[in-house]
Design an enzyme around this catalytic site. Structure first.
Site, PDB file in Angstrom:
ATOM      1  N   TYR A  55      53.734  39.021  78.112  1.00  0.00           N
ATOM      2  CA  TYR A  55      55.059  37.850  78.369  1.00  0.00           C
ATOM      3  C   TYR A  55      55.953  38.867  79.069  1.00  0.00           C
ATOM      4  CZ  TYR A  55      53.035  35.676  74.276  1.00  0.00           C
ATOM      5  OH  TYR A  55      52.108  35.010  73.414  1.00  0.00           O
ATOM      6  N   PHE A  78      53.807  17.416  71.294  1.00  0.00           N
ATOM      7  CA  PHE A  78      54.299  16.395  70.262  1.00  0.00           C
ATOM      8  C   PHE A  78      56.030  16.428  70.159  1.00  0.00           C
ATOM      9  CE2 PHE A  78      49.962  17.441  68.921  1.00  0.00           C
ATOM     10  CZ  PHE A  78      49.445  16.171  69.005  1.00  0.00           C
ATOM     11  N   ARG A 113      52.118  22.926  72.733  1.00  0.00           N
ATOM     12  CA  ARG A 113      52.792  23.323  74.035  1.00  0.00           C
ATOM     13  C   ARG A 113      53.961  22.361  74.539  1.00  0.00           C
ATOM     14  NH1 ARG A 113      47.872  24.968  74.594  1.00  0.00           N
ATOM     15  NH2 ARG A 113      47.433  27.373  74.651  1.00  0.00           N
TER      16      ARG A 113
END
Length: 343
Positions: free
Chosen positions: A61, A214, A211
């Protein structure tokens, strides 16, 4: 602030974490430009104060910058209050992702993560993706040494097949398997989840909100930046997204009846899979974090779970989880141990 977040045990080796974690990836990578370090530190401190103490990062990351960010945020006594998870084994070179699991790489990656996080020990250390060139027993063997040396407390795997999990667990107990599990990613339910339960391995669900899908459905793509990697994922391509939006609409209808948001309902569904499951939704905003915490208060009846599962079928989701350039559990088999010849 009083904690309202219950605690759960992950695996059978003694690791206890908050029932919901915080995925930190989006603070530094993949979902648009890196966010302000001070804002993200404030979010992390707010999370810990709220009782969400299970923090998830990886050396990829940034790369590396998310671990540095967490290292800074955990100063001043915060480190003692959290369960810190990071990952190794994935790098990006020449336009493609490469998984690595040879012993020298495992050790070098761990030492580097310890420095960036500025800690003496990593609570939960995952292999981020499985190196299909190296027998899993070899990779876990090196991780076992890191545990014995006190540099790692517990070992995890991410995106590993059932057979890979079994082979790894035979070398050293696996505490947690991280996998994608949500209302639109249920493929792990057939074999991987039962295997984890048989072996007493905890389950950490990443991308439990699809991601961000929702949270707002297809509107998600209207608000993301040009350098947000989600726009390239198969499920977010126009034709697929139009189809998938119907699933979001159905979830929204049920959420309205329940008096909660669609994202809270989607998260609650993951929570209701069992006390051995810990979702780690990511966010960069305190208000979204607070909404995610609200999912812990949403109680679903068996008939509501059944209704959700009836609409959340593979037929109602179009597009793969990833493009062809990144490996998943479906291609995580490694050679037999007998084939290994150390360099």
């Amino acid at each position: 602030m009083a904690s309202t977040v219950r605690r759960v045990k992950l695996g059978s080796q003694g690791l206890e974490v908050s029932a919901q974690g915080l995925g930190c990836m989006g603070m530094s990578a993949f979902y648009g430009a890196p966010k302000s370090e001070s804002d993200m530190a404030a979010l992390i401190h707010h999370a810990v104060g709220s009782g969400v103490t299970f923090l998830d990062t990886s050396d990829i990351y940034g790369p590396h910058t998310n671990e540095v960010l967490l290292g800074k945020a955990l100063k001043g006594g915060v480190r003692q209050k959290v369960e810190l998870a990071t990952k190794f084994g994935l790098s990006f070179a020449d336009g493609k992702w490469v998984a690595q699991g040879n012993p020298e790489y495992v050790r070098a990656a761990c030492e580097a993560s310890l420095k960036r996080l500025d800690v003496d020990c990593i609570d939960l250390y995952y292999q981020h993706r499985i190196d299909t060139r190296v027998p899993i027993e070899i990779t876990i063997g090196e991780l076992k040494k890191l545990v014995e040396e006190g540099k790692v407390k517990y070992i995890g795997l991410s995106e590993a097949s059932a057979s890979t999990i079994r082979r790894a667990h035979a070398v050293h107990p696996i505490t947690a398997v991280q996998l994608e599990w949500s209302l639109w990613s249920r493929d792990v339910e057939a074999e991987i989840v039962p295997t984890c339960r048989e072996l007493g391995i905890g389950i950490v669900a990443y991308s439990p909100l699809g991601r961000g899908f929702f949270s707002v459905g297809s509107k998600l793509l209207e608000n993301i930046s040009k350098d947000d990697s989600r726009q390239y994922l198969p499920r977010f391509q126009p034709d697929n997204l139009a189809h998938n939006a119907k699933l979001f609409d159905r979830v929204s209808e049920i959420a309205q009846r329940k008096g909660c948001t669609p994202s809270q309902l989607a998260l609650a569904w993951v929570h209701h899979q069992g006390d051995d499951v810990c979702p780690i939704p990511g966010t960069t905003k305190i208000e979204n974090f607070n909404q995610n915490i609200g999912a812990l208060s949403v109680k679903l009846m068996p008939e509501e779970m059944a209704e959700l599962e009836l609409i959340a079928t593979a037929d109602n989701v179009k597009g793969g989880r990833y493009g062809d350039n990144i490996s998943t559990w479906e291609n995580s088999e490694t050679p037999p141990l007998s084939s290994w010849k150390a360099a």
